[in-house]
Design an enzyme around this catalytic site. Structure first.
Site, PDB file in Angstrom:
ATOM      1  N   GLU A  26       0.705  -1.148   0.106  1.00  0.00           N
ATOM      2  CA  GLU A  26      -0.128  -0.016   0.041  1.00  0.00           C
ATOM      3  C   GLU A  26       0.880   1.255   0.005  1.00  0.00           C
ATOM      4  O   GLU A  26       1.755   1.280   0.625  1.00  0.00           O
ATOM      5  CB  GLU A  26      -1.021  -0.178   1.008  1.00  0.00           C
ATOM      6  CG  GLU A  26      -2.135  -1.154   0.814  1.00  0.00           C
ATOM      7  CD  GLU A  26      -2.895  -1.408   2.270  1.00  0.00           C
ATOM      8  OE1 GLU A  26      -4.202  -1.660   1.848  1.00  0.00           O
ATOM      9  OE2 GLU A  26      -2.510  -1.641   3.332  1.00  0.00           O
TER      10      GLU A  26
ATOM     11  N   CYS B  79       3.588   8.094   1.473  1.00  0.00           N
ATOM     12  CA  CYS B  79       3.981   7.316   2.467  1.00  0.00           C
ATOM     13  C   CYS B  79       4.136   6.103   1.744  1.00  0.00           C
ATOM     14  O   CYS B  79       3.082   5.466   1.224  1.00  0.00           O
ATOM     15  CB  CYS B  79       2.883   7.321   3.410  1.00  0.00           C
ATOM     16  SG  CYS B  79       3.102   6.047   4.691  1.00  0.00           S
TER      17      CYS B  79
ATOM     18  N   CYS C 199       5.942  -7.777   6.762  1.00  0.00           N
ATOM     19  CA  CYS C 199       6.828  -7.210   7.767  1.00  0.00           C
ATOM     20  C   CYS C 199       7.402  -8.449   8.690  1.00  0.00           C
ATOM     21  O   CYS C 199       6.361  -9.022   9.101  1.00  0.00           O
ATOM     22  CB  CYS C 199       6.464  -5.977   8.699  1.00  0.00           C
ATOM     23  SG  CYS C 199       7.554  -5.180   9.746  1.00  0.00           S
TER      24      CYS C 199
ATOM     25  N   CYS D 135       5.625  -5.616  16.090  1.00  0.00           N
ATOM     26  CA  CYS D 135       5.283  -4.786  16.871  1.00  0.00           C
ATOM     27  C   CYS D 135       3.687  -5.064  17.247  1.00  0.00           C
ATOM     28  O   CYS D 135       2.920  -5.211  16.186  1.00  0.00           O
ATOM     29  CB  CYS D 135       5.300  -3.487  16.410  1.00  0.00           C
ATOM     30  SG  CYS D 135       7.008  -2.969  15.704  1.00  0.00           S
TER      31      CYS D 135
ATOM     32  N   CYS E  66       0.539  -2.856  15.599  1.00  0.00           N
ATOM     33  CA  CYS E  66       0.765  -2.637  14.412  1.00  0.00           C
ATOM     34  C   CYS E  66      -0.006  -3.811  13.506  1.00  0.00           C
ATOM     35  O   CYS E  66       0.352  -4.729  13.496  1.00  0.00           O
ATOM     36  CB  CYS E  66       2.182  -2.206  13.695  1.00  0.00           C
ATOM     37  SG  CYS E  66       2.253  -1.947  12.103  1.00  0.00           S
TER      38      CYS E  66
ATOM     39  N   CYS F 188      -1.139   5.082   9.627  1.00  0.00           N
ATOM     40  CA  CYS F 188      -0.203   4.605  10.189  1.00  0.00           C
ATOM     41  C   CYS F 188      -0.707   2.998  11.185  1.00  0.00           C
ATOM     42  O   CYS F 188      -1.480   3.337  12.034  1.00  0.00           O
ATOM     43  CB  CYS F 188       0.793   5.145  11.136  1.00  0.00           C
ATOM     44  SG  CYS F 188       1.830   6.300  10.522  1.00  0.00           S
TER      45      CYS F 188
HETATM   46  N1  SAH Z   1       9.106  -0.550  10.224  1.00  0.00           N
HETATM   47  C1  SAH Z   1       9.111   1.097  10.378  1.00  0.00           C
HETATM   48  C2  SAH Z   1       8.280   1.903   9.244  1.00  0.00           C
HETATM   49  C3  SAH Z   1       6.961   1.576   9.316  1.00  0.00           C
HETATM   50  S1  SAH Z   1       5.651   2.072  10.498  1.00  0.00           S
HETATM   51  C4  SAH Z   1       8.911   1.773  11.508  1.00  0.00           C
HETATM   52  O1  SAH Z   1       8.564   0.954  12.510  1.00  0.00           O
HETATM   53  O2  SAH Z   1       9.394   2.757  11.963  1.00  0.00           O
HETATM   54  C5  SAH Z   1       5.445   3.825  10.506  1.00  0.00           C
HETATM   55  C6  SAH Z   1       4.977   4.214  11.810  1.00  0.00           C
HETATM   56  O3  SAH Z   1       3.761   3.822  12.227  1.00  0.00           O
HETATM   57  C7  SAH Z   1       6.002   3.629  12.886  1.00  0.00           C
HETATM   58  O4  SAH Z   1       6.320   4.886  13.911  1.00  0.00           O
HETATM   59  C8  SAH Z   1       4.984   2.797  13.567  1.00  0.00           C
HETATM   60  O5  SAH Z   1       5.461   2.449  15.098  1.00  0.00           O
HETATM   61  C9  SAH Z   1       3.683   3.416  13.683  1.00  0.00           C
HETATM   62  N2  SAH Z   1       2.416   2.739  14.006  1.00  0.00           N
HETATM   63  C10 SAH Z   1       2.420   1.186  13.914  1.00  0.00           C
HETATM   64  N3  SAH Z   1       1.010   0.973  14.120  1.00  0.00           N
HETATM   65  C11 SAH Z   1       0.333   1.973  14.559  1.00  0.00           C
HETATM   66  C12 SAH Z   1      -0.933   2.432  14.980  1.00  0.00           C
HETATM   67  N4  SAH Z   1      -1.693   1.522  15.152  1.00  0.00           N
HETATM   68  N5  SAH Z   1      -1.319   3.610  15.176  1.00  0.00           N
HETATM   69  C13 SAH Z   1      -0.404   4.615  14.865  1.00  0.00           C
HETATM   70  N6  SAH Z   1       1.024   4.424  14.536  1.00  0.00           N
HETATM   71  C14 SAH Z   1       1.425   3.177  14.338  1.00  0.00           C
END
Ligand code: SAH
Length: 346
Positions: A93, A106, A113, A117, A120, A338
């Site tokens: 996406e 973005c 991935c 986390c 996420c 995000c």
């Molecule tokens: N793997 C990389 C890039 C992708 S995530 C990283 O972790 O930085 C991009 C951002 O979205 C990261 O800061 C991540 O922590 C955040 N993110 C993930 N899940 C989220 C959610 N449910 N709500 C808001 N931000 C989120």
């Protein structure tokens, strides 16, 4: 079967030597290269200033892989989410986020991935494969065209905050960014590009050594080891102490400050102990903090903290002269925000 090669996996030097080997003038290589990158052409037949004979030769040896928009969704806040289909039909996406002052693309770096986390949605998919440099570049070009079409201006910024962990696809991300910034590509300044990592310390050091010119953001979310290990289990392999060393090295080598991305969750990090730990962490090396609004996913353990807790973070950080911004969520109604990118369409 003799599989044809993707012509865009060739460097200009390789393309030039292909032409020389086939007794074609080498200046043809830069013509073809221009069609492939600057003009993003989709087929050899579009190369109108190239002879038919040469086009046929190219067709017999190569294919042009190109991403396609599989599904397009526009949020009521103007955010656009694309499900992008790759040459092997896998989906990633890419999102366009317009504000008054900027339009940000973005983009994704991996299909799925490999990190875990807990908050996420993307991490619930496995990592299927890395994106190729041209697939990274094509996302930027596609979003740029949409920005011109729907907002009358080219993209002003690119963030690697889509699917995947960019540093675990390091060399392709660097090659993709090289194309985005080169004059044969989009010609964009690296100062307008931010790579976001979950915090792979040893690769942050590598990036600093490679003297990259783009910005770095780190998804910190907690400066307390125990909490960070719980919400981002992979981080057990990358202790905060090492991360901080890597950040200091980054700052020393590149003279740039990092941005920490940080979500405040109820009952997880909405207390003074966490705020103080973050302040201490930030004071160890020049940095700023971006407090990100949490977007709900299927994991019910995570709930955004209330404004009071978020304001406490802001005031304590400001009191300590650490720049802090709050990032409002965009495109929530179409799951473009995000952490919500998870190929719901599949
Ligand atoms: N793997 C990389 C890039 C992708 S995530 C990283 O972790 O930085 C991009 C951002 O979205 C990261 O800061 C991540 O922590 C955040 N993110 C993930 N899940 C989220 C959610 N449910 N709500 C808001 N931000 C989120």
């Amino acid at each position: 079967m003799n599989e044809k090669k993707d012509i865009r996996s060739l460097t200009i030097e390789e393309l030039t030597s292909f032409f020389e080997t086939n007794n074609m003038p080498s200046y043809r290589a830069s013509q073809v290269y221009n069609w492939l990158w600057k003009k993003s052409c989709l087929s050899f037949d579009e190369m109108t200033n190239v002879s038919l004979e040469l086009r046929n030769l190219l067709k017999s040896k190569f294919v042009i892989n190109h991403i396609k928009i599989d599904k397009f969704q526009k949020s009521n806040d103007g955010t656009i989410k694309n499900a992008i289909s790759l040459y092997d039909n896998l989906l990633v996406e890419s999102v366009l986020i317009p504000t008054n002052s900027r339009t940000t693309a973005c983009i994704s770096s991996q299909v799925g991935c490999s990190l875990d986390c807990e908050f996420c949605a993307t991490s619930k998919m496995n990592r299927i494969r890395n994106l190729n440099p041209d697939e990274i570049y094509d996302q930027a070009v596609t979003i740029n065209s949409q920005s011109i079409k729907y907002h009358d201006r080219p993209i002003s910024n690119i963030v690697f905050m889509g699917m995947g962990e960019p540093l675990l696809n390091y060399s392709n991300v660097i090659k993709g960014i090289d194309k985005i910034t080169s004059k044969e590509g989009l010609g964009m300044s690296p100062k307008r590009i931010t790579v976001s990592t979950s915090g792979i310390s040893k690769l942050i050091i590598k990036m600093a050594d490679d003297n990259v010119k783009f910005n770095l953001a780190i998804s910190l979310h907690s400066a307390i080891e125990k909490t960070r290990n719980e919400i981002m289990p992979f981080s057990k392999k990358f202790p905060l102490e090492d991360l901080l060393e890597a950040v200091k090295y980054w700052n020393f080598k590149t003279n740039k400050i990092v941005t920490y991305e940080y979500i405040v969750w109820e009952g997880i990090n909405d207390n003074d102990e966490h705020i103080n730990a973050l302040v201490k962490f930030c004071k160890s090396s020049p940095s700023k903090v971006n407090l990100i609004e949490y977007n709900t996913t299927d994991n019910k353990l995570f709930k955004s903290a209330d404004n009071k807790a978020i304001n406490q973070y802001v005031s304590k950080l400001e009191k300590n002269k650490i720049p802090v911004t709050i990032r409002k969520s965009r495109g929530k109604d179409i799951d473009a925000a995000c952490g919500q990118l998870a190929n719901k369409l599949e």
